[in-house]
Design an enzyme around this catalytic site. Structure first.
Site, mmCIF file in Angstrom:
data_model
loop_
_atom_site.group_PDB
_atom_site.id
_atom_site.type_symbol
_atom_site.label_atom_id
_atom_site.label_comp_id
_atom_site.label_asym_id
_atom_site.label_seq_id
_atom_site.Cartn_x
_atom_site.Cartn_y
_atom_site.Cartn_z
ATOM 1 N N PHE A 123 0.858 -1.192 0.000
ATOM 2 C CA PHE A 123 0.000 0.000 0.000
ATOM 3 C C PHE A 123 0.896 1.244 0.000
ATOM 4 C CE2 PHE A 123 -2.802 3.200 1.826
ATOM 5 C CZ PHE A 123 -3.970 2.961 1.126
ATOM 6 N N ASP A 193 1.028 -4.854 8.815
ATOM 7 C CA ASP A 193 -0.065 -3.903 8.603
ATOM 8 C C ASP A 193 -1.338 -4.728 8.429
ATOM 9 O OD1 ASP A 193 -1.995 -2.145 7.630
ATOM 10 O OD2 ASP A 193 -0.498 -0.880 6.648
ATOM 11 N N TYR A 218 -11.315 2.332 10.139
ATOM 12 C CA TYR A 218 -12.501 2.711 9.345
ATOM 13 C C TYR A 218 -12.881 1.690 8.278
ATOM 14 C CZ TYR A 218 -8.660 4.628 6.486
ATOM 15 O OH TYR A 218 -7.505 4.796 5.782
ATOM 16 N N LYS A 219 -12.152 0.583 8.191
ATOM 17 C CA LYS A 219 -12.485 -0.436 7.191
ATOM 18 C C LYS A 219 -13.442 -1.460 7.813
ATOM 19 C CE LYS A 219 -8.418 0.672 4.540
ATOM 20 N NZ LYS A 219 -6.979 0.496 4.347
ATOM 21 N N ARG A 363 -12.335 -4.004 -7.557
ATOM 22 C CA ARG A 363 -12.169 -4.567 -6.215
ATOM 23 C C ARG A 363 -13.489 -4.500 -5.447
ATOM 24 N NH1 ARG A 363 -8.493 -1.877 -1.509
ATOM 25 N NH2 ARG A 363 -10.163 -0.345 -1.687
HETATM 26 C C1 LIG Z 1 -6.164 1.632 4.259
HETATM 27 C C2 LIG Z 1 -4.728 1.367 4.483
HETATM 28 C C3 LIG Z 1 -3.916 2.313 5.104
HETATM 29 C C4 LIG Z 1 -4.490 3.634 5.482
HETATM 30 O O1 LIG Z 1 -3.628 4.503 6.083
HETATM 31 P P1 LIG Z 1 -4.190 5.910 6.598
HETATM 32 O O2 LIG Z 1 -3.107 6.451 7.401
HETATM 33 O O3 LIG Z 1 -5.450 5.627 7.338
HETATM 34 O O4 LIG Z 1 -4.515 6.732 5.412
HETATM 35 C C5 LIG Z 1 -2.586 1.991 5.343
HETATM 36 N N1 LIG Z 1 -2.082 0.798 4.954
HETATM 37 C C6 LIG Z 1 -2.856 -0.136 4.342
HETATM 38 C C7 LIG Z 1 -2.270 -1.435 3.942
HETATM 39 C C8 LIG Z 1 -4.191 0.133 4.074
HETATM 40 O O5 LIG Z 1 -4.937 -0.768 3.459
#
Ligand SMILES: *Cc1c(COP(=O)(O)O)cnc(C)c1O
Length: 404
Positions: A123, A193, A218-219, A363
């Protein structure tokens, strides 16, 4: 699979009751709960309470009536979902900021180890933050390599292996136990992560021997847009790792107002500034739904939803890029198609909300708490109709939005 068969699965689904505990917008089948989870109905009342009573009436007295402990309390609620103890998790900041704190801390642990290894195609924020974190530590370097050569990239200089457990695009899942061992065999720490894992699959950080982890609120945890994230530090490291963003909320005694910094014991040292109380309240409310949920049921339902949508996508002529083995994936499914963007837009126009990931990925989040089997079946039918009829070729579906 027919609609009747999908409905029969709903009739015996032990998680079916959760569907109506979320605000389900009329005419929408929401397949993006892996990106922004639905709003739990109880969070509407919890939000009104924190605004009107706690903030509006109680004002600063509320700090001693639950606010100051919210990061630890919420962390303890997340802990069972990720196989951690209650005192190994704290809710704070964003995933990005938490990654920064943990990467720098890991780099400062042993000066002879100054390399962070991560995966190409991870990511973006994980790699961007890692870049910034190594720049903050003299001599440190970031090595980003393809998945196939990750193990070889580790060596005597590796401080940290940074991996995203479930890949945000393909949903591929690393074997947490095996990869934790690979990092440890090289003498490195591992940071997972869990953004696409927490609430999606059963995670066992402690059983795997993991060191560090971060993840998103938030997911799948339904904490609301920009909800506080979480971080995990295994007990054995808690005294030895230090938060580089040393702020007063991570101080051993914030209200002694000392000039010098002295880190709090345990997870509190990973706090930096004043916590986002409204965000924590929404996240805490969403987490209450997980109280009595068996993660094995989450995984079983995820697999059933996946099978329904996989059949539909294949019938629609899309190429599935997510592993077929449930143990090797998360709870979303991705397909490849040259017109991925247009197909996603055509689906959204029909109320089926998924997302597009550059350059050619469609997705779909298959969130077990918020979706019925029949919902997923209907979404699959619409996807087949859109591709078979060529409906997605309409000019309006090719217009690009800022957030995809
Ligand atoms: C959604 C997500 C993030 C989000 O990071 P934010 O700091 O909330 O923007 C980070 N890493 C992964 C792998 C994600 O899927």
């Amino acid at each position: 699979m027919t609609l009747e068969q999908a409905q029969a699965l709903d009739a015996v689904d032990p998680l079916a009751g959760y569907h109506d505990r979320f605000v389900q917008p009329e005419g929408v089948i929401y397949l993006d709960g892996n990106s922004l989870g639905l709003l739990p109905t109880e969070t509407v009342a919890a939000g009104a309470d924190i605004m009107e009573r706690a903030w509006g009436q109680r004002l600063i007295r509320s700090w001693n009536e639950g606010w100051i402990d919210a990061p630890s309390r919420v962390g303890a609620m997340i802990a069972p979902l990720i196989g951690a103890d209650a005192d190994e998790v704290i809710a704070a900041d964003s995933t990005s900021v938490n990654l920064y704190k943990l990467i720098v801390a890991a780099l400062r642990l042993d000066p002879s180890r100054n390399v962070v290894v991560s995966e190409a195609g991870n990511f973006p924020t994980d790699l961007h933050i890692a870049e910034g974190a190594v720049a903050a530590v003299a001599g440190a370097q970031l090595k980003v390599v393809e998945r196939g050569v990750l193990a070889e990239a580790l060596g005597d200089e590796t401080a940290l292996l940074l991996l995203t457990h479930v890949h945000y695009k393909t949903a591929e899942r690393f074997d947490m136990t095996a990869w934790t061992r690979v990092a440890h065999d090289a003498g490195a720490l591992i940071c997972w992560d869990l953004s696409h894992s927490a609430g999606a699959v059963a995670v066992e950080l402690n059983a795997a021997g993991a060191d560090l982890a971060v993840g998103c609120g938030y997911k799948y945890l339904n904490g609301g847009p920009g909800a506080p994230a979480f971080l995990y530090v295994a007990k054995r490291w808690q005294d030895r790792l230090h938060n580089p963003l040393s702020g007063w909320m991570g101080h051993a005694a914030p209200f002694e107002f000392a000039d010098g910094y002295e880190a709090a014991a345990g997870m509190k040292r990973w706090l930096t500034g004043t916590p986002s109380v409204l965000g924590l309240a929404a996240l805490e409310s969403g987490l209450k739904l997980w109280d009595s949920i068996d993660l094995a049921q989450i995984e079983a339902k995820s697999a059933a939803l996946w099978n329904i949508f996989h059949v539909a996508g294949t019938a629609a002529g899309l190429e599935c890029v997510t592993p077929a083995d449930p143990a090797k994936r998360g709870s979303h499914i991705s397909f490849r198609h040259p017109n991925a963007y247009e197909i996603v837009q055509a689906l959204i126009a029909r109320g089926v909300i998924g997302d597009f990931r550059d350059p050619d990925i469609l997705r779909f989040g298959l969130t077990p708490l918020t979706l019925s089997h029949a919902d997923v079946w209907r979404a699959g039918e619409m996807m087949r109709e859109i591709t078979e009829s060529g409906e997605y070729r309409k000019a309006e579906f090719a217009v690009r939005n800022a957030v995809t």
